[in-house]
Design an enzyme around this catalytic site. Structure first.
Site, mmCIF file in Angstrom:
data_model
loop_
_atom_site.group_PDB
_atom_site.id
_atom_site.type_symbol
_atom_site.label_atom_id
_atom_site.label_comp_id
_atom_site.label_asym_id
_atom_site.label_seq_id
_atom_site.Cartn_x
_atom_site.Cartn_y
_atom_site.Cartn_z
ATOM 1 N N GLY A 1 8.744 50.565 46.519
ATOM 2 C CA GLY A 1 8.596 51.481 47.633
ATOM 3 C C GLY A 1 9.908 51.527 48.371
ATOM 4 N N LYS B 1 59.185 44.963 27.573
ATOM 5 C CA LYS B 1 58.463 45.083 26.299
ATOM 6 C C LYS B 1 59.225 45.897 25.266
ATOM 7 C CE LYS B 1 54.979 47.375 27.861
ATOM 8 N NZ LYS B 1 55.370 47.486 29.256
ATOM 9 N N SER C 1 6.658 44.178 51.344
ATOM 10 C CA SER C 1 6.524 42.727 51.463
ATOM 11 C C SER C 1 5.222 42.373 52.172
ATOM 12 C CB SER C 1 7.720 42.138 52.203
ATOM 13 O OG SER C 1 8.881 42.249 51.413
ATOM 14 N N SER D 1 48.971 48.279 28.096
ATOM 15 C CA SER D 1 47.604 47.832 27.760
ATOM 16 C C SER D 1 47.082 46.784 28.739
ATOM 17 C CB SER D 1 47.532 47.325 26.318
ATOM 18 O OG SER D 1 48.605 46.478 25.994
ATOM 19 N N SER E 1 54.868 47.516 33.427
ATOM 20 C CA SER E 1 55.937 48.492 33.252
ATOM 21 C C SER E 1 57.233 47.843 33.735
ATOM 22 C CB SER E 1 55.620 49.736 34.087
ATOM 23 O OG SER E 1 56.675 50.643 34.010
ATOM 24 N N GLY E 2 58.292 47.921 32.912
ATOM 25 C CA GLY E 2 59.565 47.323 33.312
ATOM 26 C C GLY E 2 59.680 45.849 32.979
ATOM 27 N N GLY F 1 52.434 43.942 28.764
ATOM 28 C CA GLY F 1 53.103 43.477 29.980
ATOM 29 C C GLY F 1 53.275 44.641 30.934
#
Lengths: 302, 631
Positions: free
Chosen positions: B30, B472, B37, B540, B468-469, B466
């Site tokens: 409800g 990799k 209750s 990733s 960005s920058g 890893g």
């Protein structure tokens, strides 16, 4: 077309067996917490059923506070031997060193050190990843919301607001190293179900559940049994012999007896139906305030 | 006979009658203020289940925090957790137990608050009947429809419509009849077999146990009378036999049994059985239990079967009768209730627990979500907490199942997140998709090992991940150069380059990032098949996608290279000026700034981007390749 119909006890029994088998299949190192009480007796009986004809594929763990009734320890050792089970007994060595006891340190500290802390120590020491317990949802309000597979963090904490949803009979048994679950096969049993089942299946239980003449003193409205010489008698206190029995068993100085003449299971059940005083009332530990059980559970108490 | 033995005889008779009772599970639902209750508290109160000390606590608590001016607040009985007691709402599923002379009951009290749909689905999953509460002053509300839809979705066929707070509408028959008609009108879209409407006042006790003096116009049963009489025995015993194998029972070399709970149907010694995924058949030799062998066992019983033949069966398999077999497929359509704050991402790998099997799988196609308030279909790319979607699932291997409408046990599943281990969704299967059966792998004569051997190398993937920058691409480029001078055959898949072509239709939302990685993973797999050492340089950021890519390859072929360069250093370098733009809010969902990067936990190679130079890093990687026998 089949004519077999499952009564509610057979249904509860089958559901508990299902839970036992799921845990044993999905966990590397389960253990069953064995408190020697009537719920533990039913739990053990169901475990033996679940894996038959194989033996029970996990050990039993008894966290001994050193203040259990002597009859309980005697019964424990007899059952273990009779059923050919593996029993681990753990006593908190710190507690022994510091001579922790309910009279010297109070019930709260005693329970915390000798039970809650001791349990965590044992689980860490043996690296169990699942522990069966005999808790029932009808025992207490916060337990009504406990899952069947109840997840615990590395520190054994329970987070009631962040429980895994549990649907159908599909239990999620995935844990990382160090994490664990407490599994509660008796979740859906009531106190009456337990007694009826013990009666129906003729399960052995500690004789303290049956009425007999035993020495007691009365304190704060509770009847405390004088189980050994460690109980300090107050001025003017003399143990009296009364016909008593226990509805629940724990540390003898913390467990109140009830006056009763019920010496058979049907009499106990009958008395229980008439008595209308709920089960944990005999335990000092819950009396502090509403919600105290929930706090203890979050800290790792069963 | 003395008094004691009379008492014993009586109690024995009583126990016998107790043993004969069956068990009805129901849920109550409800909206927040429907008095749910209080309704359950009243059932417990009236069935005399409360003990004296509970009563004492309840009385004291009613005075302390009660909402009934110091009168008994039945709701306090139900609100178990302290936190919610103070908030005044129920936040989880609570189970309550009571019995009457005729039956035992388990009640799931499920919250009516909007954000807790998942708890309602949880409570409904094991229930045979639903009690839906309506506030007589408010009538059928949006929440009523939502709850009814969920109840129907989880396969409950019988509903009790409890029109509560009748005392506040002067016990008006007209009000009750209007609500009853409104509800019947709405419920036509749902698949209920029986709706019983009862006017009640949970607070005052009207029509809870006995008839109500205040509503002589109502001639139907009270709530308890109906719950005691309702025929709920579902026909699971008459359905085809299914036994999901939980555990292989092997105490010694002479005994091999299959333990499990019978999900549906019945089985007798000598019956033919089949494991449908493999097609192996046998006959039931014994039905073993602790209490002795049985001739027959039925749905709900937990047993151990032994078979006449040695056939290869393990946990996750399902024993079935040979005539009515389930579907076996690796794809199916299902309804999914999302239960986690992390949204569903199509393409992401989850674990699927179906019966006793646990299989990796993914949502291959999210068709639409259902607006639970209007039942409208809405197009979507993802599902959030408490949303319900219709989708296709693709599993890593075929499993056996039935449609949920035919079998609640063998047609239901949960989805588990592979990393957090959370139960993220619950699903009900609609039907198998046969498509999977019809696309077979084209087998070719020259295989991967042959192609790689010709090149004097082992085909593998070096997956650089890893921020960005982090360096990799620089390192990957150096590694490829070194491999090239060693006469090795390589290819480098770079994130930016792939986004210019193959993945140019994808953006940077979480859902698109998953698809991005899926395509790159599949491409890398083809290159490995061609025998190449494939270097992939992709941010990733999500563990589960890297895991998905790993899962596409064979063991040992996938080497994760984590270029671990702290964010401050990457941001200071900011070679492409992207961090500056991200900080300025010009780029949305930028990893490390406005989108998470989940660090690898078990990468095969970890490069300390703050300390190692690109040259040192590349040399370390070459050394690992030599050690692993890749080159």
């Amino acid at each position: 077309m089949s004519t077999t119909r499952l009564t509610h006890l057979r249904q509860l029994e089958a559901e508990s067996i299902h839970i036992f088998r799921e845990v044993v299949s999905e966990f590397e190192k389960p253990v069953m917490l064995y408190s020697i009480g009537k719920d533990s007796a039913v739990l053990l009986h169901l475990a033996r059923k679940a894996f038959y004809p194989s033996p029970v594929p996990f050990p039993l763990l008894h966290v001994d506070t050193t203040w259990k009734f002597r009859d309980m320890i005697f019964f424990r050792d007899k059952i273990i031997k009779e059923y050919g089970l593996e029993l681990l007994v753990h006593i908190n060595p710190d507690g022994i060193k510091r001579r922790i006891g309910p009279f010297t340190h109070g019930s709260a500290l005693h329970t915390d050190i000798m039970k809650t802390e001791a349990l965590k120590q044992a689980l860490d020491q043996y690296k169990f990843d699942a522990a069966f317990g005999g808790a029932r949802r009808d025992e207490e309000a916060s337990r009504a919301k406990e899952r069947v597979f109840s997840f615990r963090t590395e520190n054994h904490r329970w987070d009631p607001k962040n429980q895994r949803p549990e649907l159908w009979n599909l239990y999620n048994g995935r844990v990382r190293k160090g994490e664990s679950i407490r599994a509660f096969p008796l979740s859906n049993w009531t106190e009456l179900d337990i007694w009826q089942y013990i009666y129906m299946e003729d399960i052995p239980i500690v004789p303290l559940y049956f009425a007999a003449e035993r020495p007691v003193v009365e304190r704060d409205g509770m009847l405390i049994m004088v189980d050994d010489e460690r109980l300090p008698l107050k001025d003017g206190e003399t143990p009296m012999m009364k016909s008593i029995r226990f509805r629940t068993l724990g540390c003898y100085p913390l467990t109140g007896a009830i006056e009763s003449t019920a010496s058979t299971l049907p009499e106990i059940i009958q008395e229980m139906l008439i008595a209308r005083t709920s089960e944990r009332q005999g335990r000092l530990i819950d009396k502090d305030q509403a919600g105290s059980m929930e706090k203890k559970k979050q800290e790792g108490y069963f | 006979m003395n008094d004691l033995s009379i008492a014993t005889a009586e109690i024995n008779a009583y126990l016998k009658s107790q043993e004969e009772k069956d068990l009805l599970r129901f849920i109550t639902c409800g909206s927040v203020d429907d008095g749910k209750s209080t309704f359950i508290g009243r059932l417990l109160w009236d069935s005399k289940l409360l003990f004296e000390d509970q009563l004492a606590t309840l009385t004291a608590e009613s005075k302390r925090v009660g909402t009934q001016n110091g009168e008994i607040d039945y709701a306090l009985l139900l609100d178990g957790l302290q936190a919610e007691r103070e908030q005044g709402i129920t936040i989880d599923v609570a189970y309550r137990y009571f019995a009457t002379d005729k039956r035992k009951f388990i009640v799931a009290d499920t919250p009516g608050h909007e954000q807790y749909t998942r708890n309602m689905a949880t409570g409904a999953s094991t229930a045979d009947l639903a009690v839906i509460l309506i506030d007589a002053r408010k009538g059928v509300l949006t929440q009523t429809m939502r709850h009814s839809y969920l109840v129907s979705l989880l396969g409950i066929k019988k509903v009790v419509l409890a029109v509560n707070k009748m005392d506040l509408v002067d016990y008006s028959e007209a009000v009750f009849e209007q609500i009853k008609a409104d509800y019947a009108d709405f419920a036509r879209q749902l698949e209920f077999s029986e709706i019983t409407s009862i006017p009640v006042s949970a607070l005052k006790g009207d029509n809870m146990i006995g008839a109500s003096d205040a509503m002589p116009w109502y001639r139907g049963p009270s709530v308890i009378a109906h719950l005691e009489a309702v025929n709920f025995r579902s026909d699971v015993s008459d359905k085809p036999f299914r036994l999901p194998v939980q555990w292989v029972n092997r105490p010694n070399l002479d005994f091999r049994g299959f333990s499990g709970t019978i999900a549906s149907g019945s089985i007798r010694v000598g019956d033919d059985i089949v494991e449908p995924a493999s097609g192996q058949t046998s006959k039931v030799a014994r039905i073993v239990t602790f209490d002795g062998d049985l001739d027959e066992a039925v749905a709900g019983q937990a047993v151990t079967l032994t078979l006449e033949d040695e056939i290869d069966i393990s946990r996750g398999d399902i024993l079935c009768e040979t005539k009515g077999r389930p579907a076996t497929a690796d794809q199916f359509e299902a309804k999914v209730v999302w239960m986690n704050s992390e949204p569903l991402l199509p393409g992401r790998n989850y674990l699927v627990k179906l019966g006793t099997s646990l299989t990796a799988g993914k949502i291959s196609d999210l068709k639409y979500k259902v607006n639970v308030n209007t039942l409208e279909h809405v197009a979507t790319k993802t599902l959030g907490l408490n949303e319900i979607g219709i989708c296709n699932l693709a599993l890593d291997r075929a499993v056996s199942f039935d449609p949920y409408s035919e079998n609640r046990q063998t047609g239901s599943f949960i989805l588990i997140d592979r990393f957090s281990n959370a139960t993220v969704a619950a699903g009900t299967i609609d039907f198998a998709l046969r498509r999977a059966d019809n696309i077979h792998w084209q087998s070719v004569d020259i295989h991967k090992e042959a192609r790689a051997a010709q090149k004097g190398q082992k085909a593998s993937v070096l997956w650089f991940t890893g921020l960005s920058g982090s360096g990799k691409s620089t390192i990957a480029n150096l590694v490829e150069k070194k491999l090239h001078t060693m006469n090795k055959h390589t290819y480098l898949l770079d994130g930016d380059n792939v986004r210019h072509g193959l993945n140019k239709d994808l953006g940077f939302t979480d859902a698109d990032r998953v698809e991005n990685i899926r395509r790159v993973g599949e491409t890398a797999k083809l290159m490995v098949d061609a025998g190449l050492i494939t270097l992939v340089s992709f941010i990733s950021p999500f563990r589960s996608e890297r895991q998905m890519a790993r899962g596409l390859l064979e063991d040992g072929e996938f080497l994760e290279v984590f270029v671990d360069t702290p964010l401050e250093i990457c941001e200071a370098r900011d070679i492409k000026g992207l961090y500056k733009k991200a900080r300025a809010g010009e780029i949305k969902n930028f990893t490390g700034i406005s989108s998470d990067y989940e660090r690898p936990e078990n990468a095969e190679i970890v490069i300390d981007g703050a300390r190692q130079t690109p040259e040192e890093s590349a040399d370390a990687i070459i050394e690992t390749l030599l050690n692993r026998g890749v080159i």
